[in-house]
Design a protein around this motif. Structure first.
Motif, PDB file in Angstrom:
ATOM      1  N   CYS A 145      -2.749  -5.709   3.822  1.00  0.00           N
ATOM      2  CA  CYS A 145      -3.118  -4.307   3.564  1.00  0.00           C
ATOM      3  C   CYS A 145      -3.866  -3.704   4.739  1.00  0.00           C
ATOM      4  CB  CYS A 145      -3.877  -4.168   2.256  1.00  0.00           C
ATOM      5  SG  CYS A 145      -5.476  -4.913   2.242  1.00  0.00           S
ATOM      6  N   GLY A 146      -3.670  -4.278   5.910  1.00  0.00           N
ATOM      7  CA  GLY A 146      -4.148  -3.614   7.115  1.00  0.00           C
ATOM      8  C   GLY A 146      -5.546  -3.987   7.565  1.00  0.00           C
ATOM      9  N   ALA A 147      -6.188  -4.935   6.882  1.00  0.00           N
ATOM     10  CA  ALA A 147      -7.506  -5.362   7.353  1.00  0.00           C
ATOM     11  C   ALA A 147      -7.345  -6.146   8.653  1.00  0.00           C
ATOM     12  CB  ALA A 147      -8.183  -6.230   6.306  1.00  0.00           C
ATOM     13  N   PRO A 185       0.813  -1.227   0.000  1.00  0.00           N
ATOM     14  CA  PRO A 185       0.000   0.000   0.000  1.00  0.00           C
ATOM     15  C   PRO A 185       0.843   1.273   0.000  1.00  0.00           C
ATOM     16  CG  PRO A 185      -0.647  -1.482   1.787  1.00  0.00           C
ATOM     17  CD  PRO A 185       0.609  -2.026   1.205  1.00  0.00           C
ATOM     18  N   ARG A 186       2.120   1.183   0.370  1.00  0.00           N
ATOM     19  CA  ARG A 186       2.925   2.409   0.475  1.00  0.00           C
ATOM     20  C   ARG A 186       3.904   2.559  -0.677  1.00  0.00           C
ATOM     21  NH1 ARG A 186       0.025   4.164   3.610  1.00  0.00           N
ATOM     22  NH2 ARG A 186      -0.372   3.362   5.692  1.00  0.00           N
ATOM     23  N   GLY A 227       4.346   5.742  -3.124  1.00  0.00           N
ATOM     24  CA  GLY A 227       3.322   6.697  -2.741  1.00  0.00           C
ATOM     25  C   GLY A 227       1.955   6.368  -3.305  1.00  0.00           C
ATOM     26  N   GLY A 228       1.881   5.458  -4.284  1.00  0.00           N
ATOM     27  CA  GLY A 228       0.590   5.154  -4.911  1.00  0.00           C
ATOM     28  C   GLY A 228       0.046   3.817  -4.494  1.00  0.00           C
ATOM     29  N   GLY A 229       0.932   2.894  -4.150  1.00  0.00           N
ATOM     30  CA  GLY A 229       0.480   1.573  -3.744  1.00  0.00           C
ATOM     31  C   GLY A 229       0.304   0.651  -4.931  1.00  0.00           C
ATOM     32  N   VAL A 230       0.870  -0.561  -4.821  1.00  0.00           N
ATOM     33  CA  VAL A 230       0.671  -1.523  -5.890  1.00  0.00           C
ATOM     34  C   VAL A 230       0.289  -2.891  -5.344  1.00  0.00           C
ATOM     35  CG1 VAL A 230       2.219  -0.444  -7.589  1.00  0.00           C
ATOM     36  CG2 VAL A 230       3.130  -2.136  -5.997  1.00  0.00           C
ATOM     37  N   ASP A 243      -7.147   2.614   2.623  1.00  0.00           N
ATOM     38  CA  ASP A 243      -5.808   3.202   2.708  1.00  0.00           C
ATOM     39  C   ASP A 243      -5.580   3.845   1.347  1.00  0.00           C
ATOM     40  OD1 ASP A 243      -3.049   3.681   2.936  1.00  0.00           O
ATOM     41  OD2 ASP A 243      -2.792   2.041   4.335  1.00  0.00           O
ATOM     42  N   THR A 244      -4.543   3.363   0.653  1.00  0.00           N
ATOM     43  CA  THR A 244      -4.263   3.845  -0.687  1.00  0.00           C
ATOM     44  C   THR A 244      -5.443   3.549  -1.610  1.00  0.00           C
ATOM     45  OG1 THR A 244      -2.029   3.223  -0.220  1.00  0.00           O
ATOM     46  CG2 THR A 244      -2.540   3.745  -2.501  1.00  0.00           C
ATOM     47  N   TRP A 245      -5.967   2.360  -1.430  1.00  0.00           N
ATOM     48  CA  TRP A 245      -7.177   1.954  -2.140  1.00  0.00           C
ATOM     49  C   TRP A 245      -8.190   1.514  -1.109  1.00  0.00           C
ATOM     50  CZ3 TRP A 245      -2.502  -0.878  -3.184  1.00  0.00           C
ATOM     51  CH2 TRP A 245      -2.330  -1.992  -2.352  1.00  0.00           C
TER      52      TRP A 245
END
Lengths: 417, 97
Positions: A356-358, A220-221, A224-227, A380-382
Motif C-alpha cells: 500500500c505504498g509504505a 488501494p485503487r 475507487g474505494g480501496g479494499v 492514500d485511500t485509507w
C-alpha cells in the motif's frame, strides 16, 4: 537419526485419538493438532523433494511463512502442513516425489549438478538437452498435481467497512485493539494463525480477534474505494472477506529466516521459534537430541526454552544427513542429533505495508516499515499505521509501541483517548 | 549428498549460484531474482530476502542505504483461484462509514 525416529514425544499418548493416513500408512493425532505436529511425532520429517536439485524437504518455519511443507490433503494439492489442522480420517500424501517411499531416482540431479545449475544455458545447447528442457519447462505449471475433484464452492464473499482494521494479533496488534476498545472504539482485528497457534507464539490472545483470517492483498485503487482482502480458512468455512477501512493498522510482526549453513535445507532443520511455539501448543517435548544455531539475546532465550545448547553459526561446519538431519560437523568433530533449530534474527513482515505504498528501509535484520513520529506509514485511500516489530521495535517493547500508535490514531480521529 | 548452502529453499538457489550471478555482472536484488528465480516460489521471498541482502552487502554489490526488496504484490498469503473467483463480479462496495 535415521529412518522414522520420532522428533516429538507426545505429552499424553492417550490423547492421540484421531486416525489419519499419510501416504497410505496410519497416522495418529490429537484433536487441535497441526498436520506438522502429527508428522513430526511420527518421525515423518521429509515430506517432499525440492524442485531443482530434487533434495529431500520438509517443514521449516512451522508458522505458515515458508513453502516446503506442502502436502496433498484429501485430494487437494499444496496445503501447508504447519497451518492445516487435523481431522479424523484425513488422507495426507507427500508431494513432488516419484515414489512416496524408498529411493527416488531423480535425486541423481543433486549429484550431476554438483557445481550448481544455471538453467539459462539449458535453453541453448546441446540441442538434445535443449529439447528435453523445453518439454520440462512447458510442464512446470506449478507444484503438485491437479485436485481429485473441483473444490467445494467457497462461502459467499463478505464485505465490511470498519473504521479501523488491525492486521496481526501479536503483542502490538492486541495492544492496539485493547487500547481502542478502552476508548469505546470497536476495531476489527484479524490474525492469519489460528487461536492456539497465535497464543503459543506470543503468549496472549483475545476473544474479539478474528483468527484464521489471512490478509493477502491490499488494493488501494480497487473500485475507487480501496479494499483489503483476506482469506478466512477456518476449517470448512473458507471464503473471502474484504474490508474498506478508514484506518489500517499493520502489526504484522516478523518472520523466521534461513541461516546460511551447509545443507541448511535438510529435513529436521527447523526454525527455533516455530519449534518452540509448536511445543507450547502441543505440550510435546523433543524426542531427539538437537542444537540451536544463532547468536544474541533472542537465540539464547530460544535455546533456554528448547533446553538445547546454543551454537554460533560459525561453529557449525555442515549439517549432515541423507533424507533427514543425522548430525552436525563442528571443529570438535561429528555430533549425532536429529534437530537443528535455526535462531536467526527474525525479519520484519513488511510485505503488506509495501503493497500500500509504505516505504521500507534496510535495518540489519530485514526491511522495516518507515513511519512518522506518530506511527503513520502511508496515507492514500485509507491511512496506514504501523507498529511493533514490523517497524524494527524489539519484541518486549512491541505492546507499548502499539498502545502509543493507538493513542495517536485516537487523536487523529478526534476521539478522547 | 552434495554439500550446498541454500539462500532460497523454495527455488533451490544456493550461495554459490548467487555468487555466479554476481560474477556475471548482476548485482541488485531484482537482477538476482530474475536470473536465479530466488524469491519466486511458494514463500514469495519471505524466508530468503534477508539472506540475499546480507550476501549482496558482503559482496559490496549493494549499499544498506539504497537497497530495496523486490516488489510486493498480492497474494501475500495462499488463496485459491475458486476463492478469488468468488469475489469477481461482486458490485463495488458502498462508500465507507
Amino acid at each position: 537419526m535415521p529412518g522414522d525416529d520420532a522428533v516429538l514425544r507426545p505429552a499424553s499418548p492417550s490423547a492421540l485419538t484421531l486416525e489419519l493416513a499419510y501416504d497410505d500408512a496410519p497416522l495418529r493425532a490429537a484433536p487441535g493438532d497441526t498436520v506438522s505436529a502429527a508428522l513430526l511425532r511420527a518421525g515423518r520429517v521429509a515430506t517432499g523433494r525440492s524442485l531443482k536439485f530434487r533434495r529431500p524437504r520438509g517443514p521449516f518455519c512451522l508458522q505458515g511463512d515458508c513453502g516446503t511443507c506442502l502436502l496433498r490433503v484429501d485430494g487437494e494439492p499444496n496445503l501447508r502442513a504447519c497451518t492445516t489442522r487435523v481431522r479424523a480420517g484425513m488422507q495426507l500424501q507427500s508431494q513432488n516425489r516419484v515414489l512416496p517411499r524408498g529411493p527416488d531416482p531423480t535425486a541423481l540431479v543433486d549429484t550431476v549438478f554438483a557445481a550448481g545449475m544455471d538453467h539459462h544455458h539449458f535453453m541453448v545447447r546441446p540441442r538434445l538437452v535443449n529439447t528435453i528442457m523445453q518439454e520440462v519447462a512447458r510442464n512446470l505449471a506449478g507444484l503438485g498435481t491437479l485436485p481429485d475433484a473441483p473444490s467445494e464452492p467457497p462461502a459467499p464473499p463478505r464485505h465490511e467497512a470498519p473504521q479501523v482494521l488491525v492486521v496481526g494479533a501479536g503483542p502490538a496488534g492486541l495492544a492496539v485493539l485493547r487500547r481502542l476498545r478502552r476508548a469505546g472504539l470497536a476495531a476489527v482485528c484479524v490474525e492469519r494463525l489460528d487461536r492456539d497457534g497465535a497464543r503459543a507464539r506470543c503468549g496472549d490472545d483475545d476473544a474479539e480477534v478474528r483468527y484464521d483470517t489471512a490478509v493477502f492483498g491490499l488494493y488501494p485503487r480497487e473500485h475507487g474505494g480501496g479494499v483489503v482482502a483476506a482469506r478466512v480458512h477456518d476449517g470448512d468455512a473458507r471464503g473471502i472477506v474484504t474490508f474498506a477501512p478508514r484506518h489500517l493498522v499493520l502489526a504484522t510482526g516478523t518472520r523466521d529466516v534461513i541461516v546460511p549453513l551447509r545443507n541448511n535445507d535438510l529435513p529436521g532443520v527447523l526454525a527455533a521459534r516455530g519449534l518452540a511455539s509448536l511445543l507450547r501448543r502441543t505440550g510435546d517435548t523433543l524426542a531427539v537430541p538437537g542444537v540451536v544455531v544463532g547468536e544474541g539475546e533472542r537465540a539464547t532465550a530460544l535455546a533456554r526454552q528448547l533446553r538445547l545448547e546454543l551454537l554460533a553459526p560459525t561453529a557449525v561446519e555442515a549439517v549432515l544427513g541423507g533424507a533427514r538431519v543425522e548430525a552436525i560437523a563442528t571443529r570438535e568433530g561429528r555430533r549425532e542429533l536429529g534437530v537443528v533449530a535455526l535462531a536467526g534474527t527474525p525479519a520484519p513482515a513488511s510485505e503488506l505495508a509495501r503493497q500500500c505504498g509504505a516505504r521500507v528501509r534496510w535495518a540489519d535484520a530485514g526491511f522495516v516499515v518507515a513511519r512518522d513520529e506518530t506511527g503513520r506509514a502511508a496515507a492514500d485511500t485509507w491511512t496506514t499505521w504501523a507498529c511493533g516489530e514490523v517497524c524494527g521495535v524489539a519484541e518486549r517493547d512491541a505492546a507499548d509501541d502499539g498502545e502509543r500508535v493507538a493513542e495517536a490514531l485516537l487523536a487523529a480521529i478526534g476521539r478522547a483517548p | 549428498m552434495t554439500q550446498r548452502v541454500f539462500v532460497c529453499r523454495c527455488e533451490d538457489v544456493t550461495v554459490a549460484e548467487i555468487q555466479h550471478a554476481i560474477a556475471l555482472g548482476l548485482g541488485s536484488v531484482e537482477e538476482i531474482k530474475r536470473y536465479t528465480g530466488l524469491g519466486t516460489g511458494p514463500c514469495q521471498g519471505k524466508e530468503c530476502i534477508v539472506a540475499l541482502v546480507r550476501l549482496l552487502l558482503a559482496e559490496r554489490a549493494v549499499t544498506p542505504e539504497a537497497v530495496q526488496p523486490f516488489t510486493a504484490r498480492p497474494p501475500a498469503e495462499p488463496v485459491t483461484l475458486a476463492e478469488l473467483a468468488s469475489v469477481a463480479g461482486t458490485p463495488p462496495p458502498e462508500d465507507g462509514p
